[in-house]
Design a protein around this motif. Structure first.
Motif, PDB file in Angstrom:
ATOM      1  N   VAL A  19       1.724  -0.891  -6.986  1.00 49.78           N
ATOM      2  CA  VAL A  19       1.431  -0.523  -5.598  1.00 49.78           C
ATOM      3  C   VAL A  19      -0.026  -0.072  -5.515  1.00 49.78           C
ATOM      4  CG1 VAL A  19       2.050   1.054  -3.721  1.00 49.78           C
ATOM      5  CG2 VAL A  19       3.832   0.153  -5.213  1.00 49.78           C
ATOM      6  N   TYR A  35      -1.712   6.475  -0.164  1.00 53.95           N
ATOM      7  CA  TYR A  35      -2.934   5.721  -0.444  1.00 53.95           C
ATOM      8  C   TYR A  35      -4.176   6.569  -0.197  1.00 53.95           C
ATOM      9  CZ  TYR A  35      -6.145   1.711   0.338  1.00 53.95           C
ATOM     10  OH  TYR A  35      -7.167   0.803   0.314  1.00 53.95           O
ATOM     11  N   ARG A  72      -3.274   5.018   4.198  1.00 52.17           N
ATOM     12  CA  ARG A  72      -2.732   3.715   4.598  1.00 52.17           C
ATOM     13  C   ARG A  72      -2.798   3.543   6.105  1.00 52.17           C
ATOM     14  NH1 ARG A  72       3.405   2.365   3.065  1.00 52.17           N
ATOM     15  NH2 ARG A  72       3.794   3.744   4.823  1.00 52.17           N
ATOM     16  N   TRP A 109       0.849  -1.202   0.000  1.00 54.67           N
ATOM     17  CA  TRP A 109       0.000   0.000   0.000  1.00 54.67           C
ATOM     18  C   TRP A 109       0.879   1.245   0.000  1.00 54.67           C
ATOM     19  CZ3 TRP A 109      -2.251  -4.410   1.961  1.00 54.67           C
ATOM     20  CH2 TRP A 109      -3.582  -4.630   1.606  1.00 54.67           C
ATOM     21  N   SER A 110       0.589   2.156  -0.897  1.00 54.91           N
ATOM     22  CA  SER A 110       1.346   3.399  -1.019  1.00 54.91           C
ATOM     23  C   SER A 110       1.225   4.257   0.247  1.00 54.91           C
ATOM     24  CB  SER A 110       0.796   4.201  -2.208  1.00 54.91           C
ATOM     25  OG  SER A 110       1.314   5.507  -2.209  1.00 54.91           O
ATOM     26  N   VAL A 121      -2.858   2.188  -4.655  1.00 55.44           N
ATOM     27  CA  VAL A 121      -2.859   3.626  -4.424  1.00 55.44           C
ATOM     28  C   VAL A 121      -4.244   4.208  -4.123  1.00 55.44           C
ATOM     29  CG1 VAL A 121      -0.756   4.054  -5.757  1.00 55.44           C
ATOM     30  CG2 VAL A 121      -2.981   4.183  -6.896  1.00 55.44           C
TER      31      VAL A 121
END
Length: 132
Positions: A103, A37, A48, A33-34, A105
Protein backbone atom coordinates in the motif's frame (compact mmCIF):
# COMPACT_ATOMS: atom_id res chain seq x y z
CA UNK A 1 2.86 -10.03 6.64
CA UNK A 2 3.55 -10.02 2.90
CA UNK A 3 7.04 -9.83 1.48
CA UNK A 4 6.65 -7.55 -1.51
CA UNK A 5 9.50 -7.57 -3.99
CA UNK A 6 10.76 -4.38 -5.62
CA UNK A 7 9.25 -5.59 -8.91
CA UNK A 8 5.85 -6.08 -7.26
CA UNK A 9 6.08 -2.64 -5.60
CA UNK A 10 6.89 -1.03 -8.95
CA UNK A 11 3.93 -2.75 -10.60
CA UNK A 12 1.64 -1.69 -7.74
CA UNK A 13 2.65 1.99 -7.96
CA UNK A 14 2.25 2.04 -11.76
CA UNK A 15 -1.18 0.43 -11.43
CA UNK A 16 -2.15 2.93 -8.71
CA UNK A 17 -1.10 5.93 -10.82
CA UNK A 18 -3.01 4.59 -13.82
CA UNK A 19 -6.13 3.93 -11.72
CA UNK A 20 -6.15 7.40 -10.17
CA UNK A 21 -4.81 9.74 -12.84
CA UNK A 22 -5.89 8.04 -16.08
CA UNK A 23 -8.98 6.01 -15.18
CA UNK A 24 -10.19 8.25 -12.33
CA UNK A 25 -11.13 5.13 -10.38
CA UNK A 26 -11.39 6.61 -6.88
CA UNK A 27 -12.59 3.35 -5.36
CA UNK A 28 -9.41 1.61 -6.54
CA UNK A 29 -7.33 4.58 -5.40
CA UNK A 30 -8.65 4.17 -1.87
CA UNK A 31 -7.36 0.59 -1.91
CA UNK A 32 -3.92 1.60 -3.24
CA UNK A 33 -3.33 4.65 -0.98
CA UNK A 34 -3.29 4.21 2.79
CA UNK A 35 -5.84 6.16 4.86
CA UNK A 36 -2.75 7.31 6.83
CA UNK A 37 -0.89 8.39 3.67
CA UNK A 38 1.83 11.00 4.29
CA UNK A 39 2.09 13.66 1.59
CA UNK A 40 5.35 15.65 1.37
CA UNK A 41 4.51 17.50 -1.86
CA UNK A 42 4.24 21.27 -1.62
CA UNK A 43 1.56 21.12 -4.35
CA UNK A 44 -0.87 18.67 -2.77
CA UNK A 45 -2.94 18.93 0.41
CA UNK A 46 -2.22 16.54 3.30
CA UNK A 47 -2.96 12.86 3.22
CA UNK A 48 -4.94 10.68 0.88
CA UNK A 49 -7.84 13.16 0.96
CA UNK A 50 -5.55 15.90 -0.33
CA UNK A 51 -4.42 13.76 -3.25
CA UNK A 52 -7.91 12.57 -4.16
CA UNK A 53 -9.30 16.10 -3.80
CA UNK A 54 -6.65 17.52 -6.11
CA UNK A 55 -7.30 14.85 -8.72
CA UNK A 56 -11.07 15.38 -8.57
CA UNK A 57 -10.51 19.13 -9.14
CA UNK A 58 -8.35 18.61 -12.25
CA UNK A 59 -9.90 18.29 -15.72
CA UNK A 60 -10.98 14.87 -16.98
CA UNK A 61 -8.32 15.29 -19.68
CA UNK A 62 -5.53 14.74 -17.11
CA UNK A 63 -3.17 11.94 -18.13
CA UNK A 64 -0.10 10.34 -16.60
CA UNK A 65 2.56 8.73 -18.81
CA UNK A 66 5.45 6.86 -17.24
CA UNK A 67 8.94 6.90 -18.76
CA UNK A 68 11.07 5.23 -16.08
CA UNK A 69 10.19 3.26 -12.96
CA UNK A 70 12.83 2.08 -10.48
CA UNK A 71 12.33 0.19 -7.24
CA UNK A 72 14.49 -0.72 -4.31
CA UNK A 73 13.06 -2.25 -1.17
CA UNK A 74 9.89 -0.37 -0.22
CA UNK A 75 10.66 2.65 -2.43
CA UNK A 76 9.60 3.29 -6.02
CA UNK A 77 10.77 6.23 -8.12
CA UNK A 78 8.80 7.21 -11.21
CA UNK A 79 9.83 9.66 -13.93
CA UNK A 80 6.71 10.69 -15.80
CA UNK A 81 4.67 13.34 -17.56
CA UNK A 82 1.36 14.80 -16.47
CA UNK A 83 -0.60 16.43 -19.29
CA UNK A 84 -4.12 17.70 -19.78
CA UNK A 85 -4.23 19.42 -16.38
CA UNK A 86 -5.39 22.76 -17.76
CA UNK A 87 -2.09 24.62 -17.44
CA UNK A 88 0.00 25.86 -20.38
CA UNK A 89 2.83 23.34 -19.87
CA UNK A 90 2.96 19.61 -19.18
CA UNK A 91 4.64 18.66 -15.91
CA UNK A 92 7.66 16.40 -15.85
CA UNK A 93 7.69 14.78 -12.43
CA UNK A 94 9.95 12.57 -10.36
CA UNK A 95 7.69 10.85 -7.82
CA UNK A 96 9.16 8.94 -4.89
CA UNK A 97 6.72 6.59 -3.18
CA UNK A 98 7.18 4.41 -0.11
CA UNK A 99 5.01 1.33 0.27
CA UNK A 100 4.17 -0.77 3.30
CA UNK A 101 2.75 -4.23 2.66
CA UNK A 102 1.74 -3.29 -0.88
CA UNK A 103 0.00 0.00 0.00
CA UNK A 104 1.27 3.50 -0.85
CA UNK A 105 2.03 5.17 2.48
CA UNK A 106 4.32 8.14 1.72
CA UNK A 107 5.15 10.43 -1.23
CA UNK A 108 7.66 13.08 -2.31
CA UNK A 109 7.96 14.77 -5.70
CA UNK A 110 9.95 17.15 -7.86
CA UNK A 111 7.89 18.93 -10.54
CA UNK A 112 9.07 20.95 -13.54
CA UNK A 113 7.28 22.51 -16.47
CA UNK A 114 8.27 20.66 -19.63
CA UNK A 115 10.81 22.62 -21.68
CA UNK A 116 10.35 23.14 -25.39
CA UNK A 117 13.06 22.25 -27.90
CA UNK A 118 14.01 25.94 -28.15
CA UNK A 119 14.35 26.21 -24.35
CA UNK A 120 16.39 23.02 -23.90
CA UNK A 121 20.05 23.99 -23.42
CA UNK A 122 21.08 20.37 -24.03
CA UNK A 123 18.90 20.05 -27.12
CA UNK A 124 17.33 16.95 -25.56
CA UNK A 125 13.75 16.44 -24.35
CA UNK A 126 12.94 16.11 -20.66
CA UNK A 127 10.66 13.13 -21.35
CA UNK A 128 11.09 10.36 -23.89
CA UNK A 129 13.21 10.43 -27.03
CA UNK A 130 11.66 13.38 -28.86
CA UNK A 131 9.95 16.69 -28.14
CA UNK A 132 6.16 16.74 -27.89
Amino acid sequence: MTLATPAKNKATVLEAFDALFNKRDYEAAERFWSPNYIQHSAHIGPGRDGLLGLTRALPETLRYENHVALAEGDFVILHGRFSGHGLPRNWIVADIVRLDEGVLVEHWDVIQDEATEVESKSGLPMFGASFA
